[in-house]
Design a protein around this motif. Structure first.
Motif, PDB file in Angstrom:
ATOM      1  N   PHE A 181       0.824  -1.216   0.000  1.00 30.17           N
ATOM      2  CA  PHE A 181       0.000   0.000   0.000  1.00 30.17           C
ATOM      3  C   PHE A 181       0.857   1.266   0.000  1.00 30.17           C
ATOM      4  N   LEU A 182       2.116   1.155   0.429  1.00 26.61           N
ATOM      5  CA  LEU A 182       2.990   2.330   0.461  1.00 26.61           C
ATOM      6  C   LEU A 182       3.284   2.869  -0.931  1.00 26.61           C
ATOM      7  N   LEU A 183       3.164   2.025  -1.945  1.00 26.91           N
ATOM      8  CA  LEU A 183       3.446   2.457  -3.317  1.00 26.91           C
ATOM      9  C   LEU A 183       2.371   3.402  -3.847  1.00 26.91           C
ATOM     10  N   ASN A 184       1.152   3.304  -3.314  1.00 34.01           N
ATOM     11  CA  ASN A 184       0.038   4.130  -3.792  1.00 34.01           C
ATOM     12  C   ASN A 184      -0.256   5.326  -2.886  1.00 34.01           C
ATOM     13  N   ALA A 185       0.500   5.470  -1.809  1.00 33.79           N
ATOM     14  CA  ALA A 185       0.282   6.589  -0.887  1.00 33.79           C
ATOM     15  C   ALA A 185       1.067   7.814  -1.349  1.00 33.79           C
ATOM     16  N   GLY A 186       0.572   8.985  -0.987  1.00 32.53           N
ATOM     17  CA  GLY A 186       1.275  10.221  -1.360  1.00 32.53           C
ATOM     18  C   GLY A 186       0.876  11.353  -0.431  1.00 32.53           C
ATOM     19  N   THR A 187       1.435  12.518  -0.679  1.00 32.35           N
ATOM     20  CA  THR A 187       1.089  13.689   0.130  1.00 32.35           C
ATOM     21  C   THR A 187       1.364  14.971  -0.629  1.00 32.35           C
ATOM     22  N   THR A 188       0.598  15.993  -0.313  1.00 24.47           N
ATOM     23  CA  THR A 188       0.968  17.347  -0.719  1.00 24.47           C
ATOM     24  C   THR A 188       2.071  17.814   0.234  1.00 24.47           C
ATOM     25  N   ALA A 189       2.720  18.890  -0.106  1.00 26.25           N
ATOM     26  CA  ALA A 189       3.704  19.485   0.806  1.00 26.25           C
ATOM     27  C   ALA A 189       3.783  20.981   0.508  1.00 26.25           C
ATOM     28  N   THR A 190       3.530  21.789   1.533  1.00 26.84           N
ATOM     29  CA  THR A 190       3.725  23.239   1.429  1.00 26.84           C
ATOM     30  C   THR A 190       4.616  23.651   2.578  1.00 26.84           C
ATOM     31  N   VAL A 191       5.812  24.121   2.234  1.00 25.17           N
ATOM     32  CA  VAL A 191       6.845  24.413   3.226  1.00 25.17           C
ATOM     33  C   VAL A 191       7.313  25.854   3.051  1.00 25.17           C
ATOM     34  N   ALA A 192       7.448  26.571   4.174  1.00 26.13           N
ATOM     35  CA  ALA A 192       7.937  27.951   4.151  1.00 26.13           C
ATOM     36  C   ALA A 192       9.181  28.062   5.028  1.00 26.13           C
ATOM     37  N   LEU A 193      10.179  28.772   4.529  1.00 24.70           N
ATOM     38  CA  LEU A 193      11.378  29.100   5.307  1.00 24.70           C
ATOM     39  C   LEU A 193      11.452  30.612   5.473  1.00 24.70           C
ATOM     40  N   LEU A 194      11.752  31.058   6.691  1.00 25.99           N
ATOM     41  CA  LEU A 194      11.884  32.487   6.970  1.00 25.99           C
ATOM     42  C   LEU A 194      13.276  32.744   7.531  1.00 25.99           C
ATOM     43  N   ARG A 195      14.061  33.545   6.791  1.00 27.53           N
ATOM     44  CA  ARG A 195      15.428  33.847   7.218  1.00 27.53           C
ATOM     45  C   ARG A 195      15.534  35.304   7.654  1.00 27.53           C
ATOM     46  N   ASP A 196      16.182  35.522   8.800  1.00 27.80           N
ATOM     47  CA  ASP A 196      16.407  36.865   9.349  1.00 27.80           C
ATOM     48  C   ASP A 196      15.117  37.626   9.618  1.00 27.80           C
ATOM     49  N   GLY A 197      14.006  36.912   9.709  1.00 27.94           N
ATOM     50  CA  GLY A 197      12.733  37.569   9.975  1.00 27.94           C
ATOM     51  C   GLY A 197      12.192  38.360   8.810  1.00 27.94           C
ATOM     52  N   ILE A 198      12.794  38.225   7.616  1.00 27.61           N
ATOM     53  CA  ILE A 198      12.366  39.061   6.485  1.00 27.61           C
ATOM     54  C   ILE A 198      12.358  38.331   5.147  1.00 27.61           C
ATOM     55  N   GLU A 199      13.266  37.370   4.928  1.00 26.94           N
ATOM     56  CA  GLU A 199      13.316  36.642   3.655  1.00 26.94           C
ATOM     57  C   GLU A 199      12.418  35.403   3.748  1.00 26.94           C
ATOM     58  N   LEU A 200      11.301  35.437   3.053  1.00 30.05           N
ATOM     59  CA  LEU A 200      10.339  34.335   3.082  1.00 30.05           C
ATOM     60  C   LEU A 200      10.362  33.599   1.751  1.00 30.05           C
ATOM     61  N   VAL A 201      10.568  32.277   1.812  1.00 31.58           N
ATOM     62  CA  VAL A 201      10.542  31.432   0.619  1.00 31.58           C
ATOM     63  C   VAL A 201       9.568  30.289   0.867  1.00 31.58           C
ATOM     64  N   VAL A 202       8.677  30.056  -0.101  1.00 29.06           N
ATOM     65  CA  VAL A 202       7.673  28.997   0.012  1.00 29.06           C
ATOM     66  C   VAL A 202       7.840  28.036  -1.159  1.00 29.06           C
ATOM     67  N   ALA A 203       7.761  26.742  -0.870  1.00 30.46           N
ATOM     68  CA  ALA A 203       7.780  25.706  -1.912  1.00 30.46           C
ATOM     69  C   ALA A 203       6.567  24.817  -1.712  1.00 30.46           C
ATOM     70  N   SER A 204       5.999  24.336  -2.844  1.00 26.16           N
ATOM     71  CA  SER A 204       4.765  23.565  -2.715  1.00 26.16           C
ATOM     72  C   SER A 204       4.605  22.564  -3.848  1.00 26.16           C
ATOM     73  N   VAL A 205       4.065  21.394  -3.498  1.00 26.37           N
ATOM     74  CA  VAL A 205       3.534  20.446  -4.487  1.00 26.37           C
ATOM     75  C   VAL A 205       2.140  20.052  -4.022  1.00 26.37           C
ATOM     76  N   GLY A 206       1.233  19.881  -4.997  1.00 28.27           N
ATOM     77  CA  GLY A 206      -0.132  19.496  -4.653  1.00 28.27           C
ATOM     78  C   GLY A 206      -1.041  20.700  -4.512  1.00 28.27           C
ATOM     79  N   ASP A 207      -2.047  20.578  -3.641  1.00 30.48           N
ATOM     80  CA  ASP A 207      -3.043  21.638  -3.529  1.00 30.48           C
ATOM     81  C   ASP A 207      -3.186  22.212  -2.124  1.00 30.48           C
ATOM     82  N   SER A 208      -2.208  21.972  -1.259  1.00 32.30           N
ATOM     83  CA  SER A 208      -2.151  22.749  -0.027  1.00 32.30           C
ATOM     84  C   SER A 208      -1.640  24.137  -0.383  1.00 32.30           C
ATOM     85  N   ARG A 209      -1.942  25.124   0.452  1.00 31.92           N
ATOM     86  CA  ARG A 209      -1.652  26.497   0.057  1.00 31.92           C
ATOM     87  C   ARG A 209      -0.913  27.291   1.118  1.00 31.92           C
TER      88      ARG A 209
END
Length: 371
Positions: A181-209
């Motif tokens: 069953f692990l072969l058919n499982a998956g996930t979205t991923a939306t990840v944000a990194l904040l550096r120095d309290g000002i540089e925000l970078v977001v990466a995403s796959v799927g439909d999380s926002r």
């Protein structure tokens, strides 16, 4: 001279003397104010804390936490580096909420942490076909990001490498497992990194926002990866996959998956379902930016981006905001798992709208996947 005339003269001179004394005091006060203002201007030039070029020295009201229930100190080194005052973003003020909805299991996962001295991490994962991949990402994503941060300054590249590497790691894990069953499982991923309290970078796959509230308006930082997108559909078809619509008119890759990018879904990788994220870089404006919100589709499909901003803006603190957003999604009829992460920034509490009301009645036309 009569007695009455002498009394009148004394009174007149007394009034004049008091006016002279008062005028003297006012002039002295103005001189002191002038000295103070000149000192402030000199200090502003030294620290370069002129936010808008107006020449006015920065104050908490011009850039900082407007809602004094969230009181953060200034990060001095980044403020000097970027030439603007930057408040600390404390993890103690970040809050999350997750509801199972009407599902048998909550396949959503969320996480936030301090990865390095100056980099914060926030993430949501929405699993499908089981919780295996969402749990795997929630457990290991931090490690991969930290490894790449040690050798790479570009946080967009760091996140791209981490997504691809964790997908490969899950593939190795699934093939070594006896669980098919692990072969058919998956996930979205939306990840944000904040550096120095000002540089925000977001990466995403799927439909999380991910969305940023700037001057009270929703600024979308992610775009859903669905078969409706022409570029995504073309990639699927070039790889030998196809798009099929279910009874509700929703398109799915090979009749199975409602998204065209994900981590996991190993059986669909050869048909163009990829783990490479789309990324977005933003420089925060703490005088205008109130908060970052990460959400899974149990919220996205029922509450549109501007509604999320409006709801959060009315709340006392991020803990209340996270609860309100998930509760509103449930009231609007979501049956899916619903997860939200709320990260407050400098303008928290600044853009409250007294006309917004929490209500069961609304326009569904503006909500959902396309909002």
């Amino acid at each position: 001279m009569s007695t009455a005339a002498l009394i009148n003269l004394a009174r007149t001179r007394g009034h004049q003397a008091r006016r002279v004394l008062l005028t003297s005091r006012i002039l002295q006060d103005e001189k002191r104010v002038t000295v103070v203002c000149q000192s402030s201007t000199s200090e502003r030039r030294t620290s370069r804390f002129d936010l808008d070029g107006s020449g006015r020295p920065a104050t908490w009201d011009s850039f900082g936490i407007w809602d004094n229930r969230i009181d953060e100190p200034i990060l001095l080194p980044p403020s000097i580096k970027y030439g603007k005052p930057i408040p600390k973003v404390s993890l103690s003020h970040v809050h999350c909420a997750s509801h199972i909805g009407k599902r048998k299991e909550n396949e959503d996962r969320f996480d936030y942490a301090q990865l390095t001295d100056n980099v914060l991490y926030f993430a949501v994962y929405d699993g499908h076909g089981g919780v295996a991949v969402a749990e795997f990402c929630n457990k290991h994503m931090r490690k991969y990001i930290q490894e790449f941060l040690a050798e790479e300054q570009d946080m967009e590249l760091v996140l791209t490498k981490a997504f691809l590497e964790i997908d490969k790691a899950y593939q190795r894990h699934a093939h070594l497992s006896a669980n098919a069953f692990l072969l058919n499982a998956g996930t979205t991923a939306t990840v944000a990194l904040l550096r120095d309290g000002i540089e925000l970078v977001v990466a995403s796959v799927g439909d999380s926002r991910a969305l940023l509230c700037r001057k009270g308006k929703a600024m979308k930082l992610t775009v859903d990866h669905t078969p409706e997108r022409k570029d995504e559909k073309e990639r699927i078809k070039k790889c030998g996959g196809f798009i099929a619509w279910n009874s509700l008119g929703q398109p799915h890759v090979n009749g199975r998956l409602a998204m065209t990018r994900s981590i996991g879904d190993l059986d669909l990788k050869k048909y163009g379902v990829i783990a490479e994220p789309e990324t977005k870089r933003v420089q925060l404006q703490h005088a205008s930016d109130s908060f970052l919100v990460l959400t899974t589709d149990g919220i996205n499909f029922m509450v549109n981006s501007q509604e999320i901003c409006d709801f959060v803006n009315q709340c006392h603190d991020p803990a209340e905001a996270a609860h309100v957003v998930t509760e509103q999604a449930m009231q609007y009829g979501t049956e899916d798992n619903s997860t939200v992460v709320v990260v407050p920034f400098g303008a928290w509490g600044k853009y409250k709208n007294s006309e917004i009301n929490f209500s069961f009645t609304r326009s569904f036309a503006s909500s959902g996947r396309w909002a």
